[in-house]
Design a protein around this motif. Structure first.
Motif, mmCIF file in Angstrom:
data_model
loop_
_atom_site.group_PDB
_atom_site.id
_atom_site.type_symbol
_atom_site.label_atom_id
_atom_site.label_comp_id
_atom_site.label_asym_id
_atom_site.label_seq_id
_atom_site.Cartn_x
_atom_site.Cartn_y
_atom_site.Cartn_z
ATOM 1 N N SER A 181 -18.682 -29.867 19.696
ATOM 2 C CA SER A 181 -17.510 -31.063 19.313
ATOM 3 C C SER A 181 -16.144 -32.203 20.987
ATOM 4 N N GLY A 184 -18.935 -35.176 19.825
ATOM 5 C CA GLY A 184 -18.366 -36.329 18.977
ATOM 6 C C GLY A 184 -17.115 -36.995 19.879
ATOM 7 N N ARG A 185 -16.324 -35.511 20.344
ATOM 8 C CA ARG A 185 -15.067 -36.803 20.661
ATOM 9 C C ARG A 185 -15.514 -37.876 21.595
ATOM 10 N N THR A 213 -20.202 -29.835 8.143
ATOM 11 C CA THR A 213 -20.276 -31.056 8.160
ATOM 12 C C THR A 213 -19.118 -31.960 7.255
ATOM 13 N N ASP A 215 -15.909 -32.181 8.026
ATOM 14 C CA ASP A 215 -14.814 -31.940 8.769
ATOM 15 C C ASP A 215 -15.775 -33.147 10.250
ATOM 16 N N GLU A 216 -16.491 -32.803 10.668
ATOM 17 C CA GLU A 216 -17.381 -32.848 11.313
ATOM 18 C C GLU A 216 -17.808 -34.016 11.568
ATOM 19 N N VAL A 218 -21.731 -34.946 11.871
ATOM 20 C CA VAL A 218 -22.523 -34.251 12.467
ATOM 21 C C VAL A 218 -23.692 -33.718 11.614
ATOM 22 N N ARG A 276 -18.055 -35.412 5.801
ATOM 23 C CA ARG A 276 -18.100 -36.811 7.062
ATOM 24 C C ARG A 276 -19.451 -36.338 7.622
#
Length: 363
Positions: A181, A184-185, A213, A215-216, A218, A276
């Motif tokens: 996480s 990604g930030r 995948t 919501d993230e 990745v 996403r």
């Protein structure tokens, strides 16, 4: 997420998995120095450097249960030697370097090492990446990002804390999830999450990983279980990508869309419409990608390995410590790459061939 050229996949539709092949490595390397070309037209512009044999986990597929005998510190490459070899490779056309281990994030000077690699960008280096288990990563991520690192592969074979402890012989799954996480930030684009799939151990978690995948942003990569010294590989533990893909198509239907293959691909990429992120399969055992291989490895002890599954190595450490010039190092690299075989052996033969444990090669 940028617009993607995709198409739906049907269960058992093997032909639909294929897409037009990218241009060959030789074509991409047109005009490049021939040092990194092998005899089959493959141009090796991707260097993986193992910066340590030490690790803070004991993953089943990587570390033998009895552990390993670590190479003496004096026999490992120094930071200066790593940076010299990196420069030599970049001068010959390498444009991507990945740091591996062991666990590279536990190396004390990992940030300074990345800074040293970042200084090679004017020579043609375009991407600096790292493969990590994520346990000790989160605190160092901002520093690594500022130092020039722009790619991350984070290993996570299960989202279940209890199973994580079985897989890795250690605790800490929550640290890995936080690192994903945080990456990604901080702006790492499409953090890759590596999942080695083993039958009866974590193959039931594949849908849960795909749901990451939703919501993230990745890229979850399901890796076929591969044989290395001491990891107790067996066919019964291997789950082929077609089996996994068919299961996902039954679950998600025509929302499973394939993605175009990238040049020198290792993963067959897919996407759930409306999600996403994306996911893919690294099919080293059931459908190798040797024809497009553009990778070579320098291990922590300085040995050059031109094929992950090959057992032929050449010591660049001994060469440079013996006073070799850059020209002599380049010639040795060229000769090693020219000896690279067209393809590695099949899985059953590989399982009987001597090779290093994965932790002493570099993931």
């Amino acid at each position: 997420m940028a617009a993607l050229h995709t198409s739906a996949v049907r269960p058992g539709d093997v032909s639909s998995v294929s897409v037009p092949r990218p241009s060959s490595a030789a074509e991409q390397a047109s005009g490049q120095a021939p040092v990194l070309n092998d005899l089959f037209g493959r141009f090796h512009n991707y260097l993986r450097i193992s910066v340590t044999e030490r690790c803070n986990l004991r993953c089943q597929y990587c570390m033998p249960a009895e552990g390993i005998e670590l190479t003496e510190r004096s026999s490992l490459l120094t930071t200066a030697e790593i940076l010299r070899l990196a420069r030599i490779f970049v001068e010959q056309g390498v444009d991507k370097i990945r740091l591996t281990g062991g666990e590279p994030s536990i190396r004390k000077d990992i940030v300074e090492l990345v800074q040293g690699l970042d200084a090679l960008r004017p020579l043609g280096l375009r991407k600096i990446a790292m493969t990590t288990n994520g346990i000790a990563l989160r605190r160092k991520l901002p520093l690594l990002r500022r130092a020039g690192m722009d790619g991350l592969n984070i290993s996570l074979d299960t989202r279940d804390p209890r199973k994580f402890e079985v897989f890795t012989r250690r605790r800490g799954s929550e640290h890995v999830l936080r690192a994903i996480s945080e990456a990604g930030r901080l702006g790492f684009d499409f953090v890759k999450v590596n999942v080695v799939v083993m039958r009866g151990q974590n193959d039931d978690e594949v849908p849960a990983f795909v749901e990451m995948t939703h919501d993230e942003a990745v890229d979850v990569r399901f890796i076929e279980y591969m044989p290395f010294d001491g990891n107790q590989w067996g066919r019964r533990k291997l789950v082929g990508y077609r089996e996994l893909l068919d299961g996902l198509v039954r679950l998600y239907g025509d929302r499973v869309e394939r993605l175009p293959l990238e040049a020198n691909h290792t993963a067959k990429g897919y996407h759930i419409r409306g999600y996403r992120g994306q996911f893919g399969f690294i099919t080293s055992m059931t459908q190798s990608f040797c024809a497009d291989c553009n990778r070579v490895r320098v291990m922590a002890d300085g040995n050059l390995k031109v094929c992950l599954f090959g057992n032929t190595e050449v010591s660049l450490r001994d060469l440079i410590r013996g006073g070799a010039s850059d020209t002599q190092v380049v010639e040795t690299i060229s000769q090693a790459i020219k000896r690279k075989k067209r393809a590695h052996a099949g899985m059953d033969i590989l399982s009987q061939m001597p090779n290093r444990p994965m932790i002493k090669i570099g993931g």
